[in-house]
Write a protein that holds these residues in place. Sequence first.
Motif, PDB file in Angstrom:
ATOM      1  N   ARG A   1      38.849  52.653  17.664  1.00  8.43           N
ATOM      2  CA  ARG A   1      39.753  52.929  18.781  1.00  8.43           C
ATOM      3  C   ARG A   1      40.403  54.268  18.491  1.00  8.43           C
ATOM      4  NH1 ARG A   1      44.768  53.351  19.465  1.00  8.43           N
ATOM      5  NH2 ARG A   1      45.236  52.494  17.389  1.00  8.43           N
ATOM      6  N   CYS A   2      40.153  55.253  19.333  1.00  8.37           N
ATOM      7  CA  CYS A   2      40.654  56.618  19.106  1.00  8.37           C
ATOM      8  C   CYS A   2      41.360  57.117  20.352  1.00  8.37           C
ATOM      9  CB  CYS A   2      39.505  57.569  18.763  1.00  8.37           C
ATOM     10  SG  CYS A   2      38.578  57.123  17.288  1.00  8.37           S
ATOM     11  N   ASN A   3      42.519  57.712  20.140  1.00  9.25           N
ATOM     12  CA  ASN A   3      43.256  58.327  21.238  1.00  9.25           C
ATOM     13  C   ASN A   3      43.600  59.753  20.846  1.00  9.25           C
ATOM     14  OD1 ASN A   3      46.033  59.098  22.546  1.00  9.25           O
ATOM     15  ND2 ASN A   3      45.176  57.515  23.870  1.00  9.25           N
ATOM     16  N   PHE A   4      43.123  60.723  21.630  1.00  7.96           N
ATOM     17  CA  PHE A   4      43.336  62.140  21.354  1.00  7.96           C
ATOM     18  C   PHE A   4      44.172  62.753  22.476  1.00  7.96           C
ATOM     19  CE2 PHE A   4      39.283  60.984  19.469  1.00  7.96           C
ATOM     20  CZ  PHE A   4      39.352  61.541  18.199  1.00  7.96           C
ATOM     21  N   VAL A   5      45.144  63.565  22.102  1.00  8.25           N
ATOM     22  CA  VAL A   5      45.914  64.325  23.091  1.00  8.25           C
ATOM     23  C   VAL A   5      45.884  65.788  22.668  1.00  8.25           C
ATOM     24  CG1 VAL A   5      48.071  64.586  24.334  1.00  8.25           C
ATOM     25  CG2 VAL A   5      47.442  62.345  23.417  1.00  8.25           C
ATOM     26  N   SER A   6      45.374  66.647  23.550  1.00  7.08           N
ATOM     27  CA  SER A   6      45.285  68.082  23.271  1.00  7.08           C
ATOM     28  C   SER A   6      46.447  68.806  23.933  1.00  7.08           C
ATOM     29  CB  SER A   6      43.962  68.644  23.784  1.00  7.08           C
ATOM     30  OG  SER A   6      42.875  68.069  23.080  1.00  7.08           O
TER      31      SER A   6
ATOM     32  N   VAL B   1      46.419  66.155  18.660  1.00  4.31           N
ATOM     33  CA  VAL B   1      46.925  65.093  17.795  1.00  4.31           C
ATOM     34  C   VAL B   1      46.175  63.816  18.153  1.00  4.31           C
ATOM     35  CG1 VAL B   1      49.182  66.073  17.325  1.00  4.31           C
ATOM     36  CG2 VAL B   1      48.849  64.730  19.400  1.00  4.31           C
ATOM     37  N   ALA B   2      45.963  62.961  17.143  1.00  5.24           N
ATOM     38  CA  ALA B   2      45.143  61.769  17.355  1.00  5.24           C
ATOM     39  C   ALA B   2      45.727  60.580  16.617  1.00  5.24           C
ATOM     40  CB  ALA B   2      43.717  62.025  16.872  1.00  5.24           C
ATOM     41  N   ASP B   3      45.453  59.395  17.166  1.00  5.72           N
ATOM     42  CA  ASP B   3      45.766  58.124  16.519  1.00  5.72           C
ATOM     43  C   ASP B   3      44.468  57.331  16.536  1.00  5.72           C
ATOM     44  OD1 ASP B   3      46.667  55.703  15.600  1.00  5.72           O
ATOM     45  OD2 ASP B   3      48.175  55.393  17.154  1.00  5.72           O
ATOM     46  N   CYS B   4      43.891  57.092  15.355  1.00  8.80           N
ATOM     47  CA  CYS B   4      42.563  56.486  15.274  1.00  8.80           C
ATOM     48  C   CYS B   4      42.558  55.275  14.342  1.00  8.80           C
ATOM     49  CB  CYS B   4      41.540  57.502  14.762  1.00  8.80           C
ATOM     50  SG  CYS B   4      41.335  58.948  15.825  1.00  8.80           S
ATOM     51  N   THR B   5      41.846  54.225  14.758  1.00 10.49           N
ATOM     52  CA  THR B   5      41.682  53.013  13.965  1.00 10.49           C
ATOM     53  C   THR B   5      40.192  52.691  13.863  1.00 10.49           C
ATOM     54  OG1 THR B   5      43.804  52.164  14.747  1.00 10.49           O
ATOM     55  CG2 THR B   5      42.275  50.570  13.792  1.00 10.49           C
TER      56      THR B   5
END
Length: 340
Positions: free
Chosen positions: A61-66, A73-77
């Motif tokens: 599960r990955c969330n990227f914000v450019s 920046v990213a939050d990845c599991t």
Amino acid sequence: MSISSQAYNNAGLTRQLAMQSMSFRETAHSGTDPDALSEVLSTPNSPIKVVAEGNMPIAYRCNFVSVGDEVTVADCTYEGTILIRREATSDRMIVFLPMEGNAFFDGMREQIYSVPARGTILEAGRAAGARLFGPRRHFGLFVDQAKIISHLTQMFERTISGDIDFHPHIDLTTGPGLVLQQLVSNLHRGLSGNGPLQRSPLAAGSLCDAAIYLLLEACPNRYSNELALPAPTPAPRHVKWAIDFMHEHIAEPISLNDIAIAAKVSVRTLQQGFRQFRDTTPMAYLQELRMVAAHRDLLESDARQGIADIALRWGFTHLGRFAAEYRKRFGQLPSQTLKR
């Protein structure tokens, strides 16, 4: 090579206008297919191949914000054991800030281990592959190497090139490392899901800059000793007059003698002033200003403007030499900037 106060003010105005029109782009991905994860992690210039070790199940599960085109920046599991191979050199520095699970990266000289409470800095081109052991969760900060070089150039008021040689590890339990993790976490939280930072681009940009300056000033690197020194003495009036004249006539074929006349000193005095206060020569300084102008035009260019046209506009008649100097200055070829 120095950046004059006028250049600094112009850069500040340009930055403010850019902030006001800053774009934010959020993408979220989840799944169990390694090939789909390969596409998620790849960029046009740096494809990545993902494989599940032993063909065992994985999940991600990955969330990227450019923020604009230069910072993400990213939050990845991740679940399972995941092997990652980068198939082309990246032009981004990546900082991993793990909360759970282990990983190691294939560095240039040794394997670099990433575990909770210890962040990892990977400069552009410094890691060709990785192995993630799930359950793994980390925040990630991705910054174009050219942006980091630009920040250093402004800090030192001279051209910076080459690797910065960051130490690959950061202690996240205290001091700068803890602050960096909080900064990146707050950036992601404030930007994702149409968060409040998307309605305050100046704040978002300032937080991005704060993270970069914190890395440069608090994490050991090739410039740490120099950054710890006192700021240089302000330049005398004739050097400032010369720089103002260069800015006013940047696209014109001005000579060293023209600059000295505008500065109201002899050529020899002018050269001495630039050596002492800008650590360069007047003509090299002018060349730097024109290179920055060409870079700006390439960033803003549409498909109708070619590299040759832009280079010639700013006085670069030898395209091969221009490309080599451009890459040394900005960490990429003119053609790569034009494709952005």
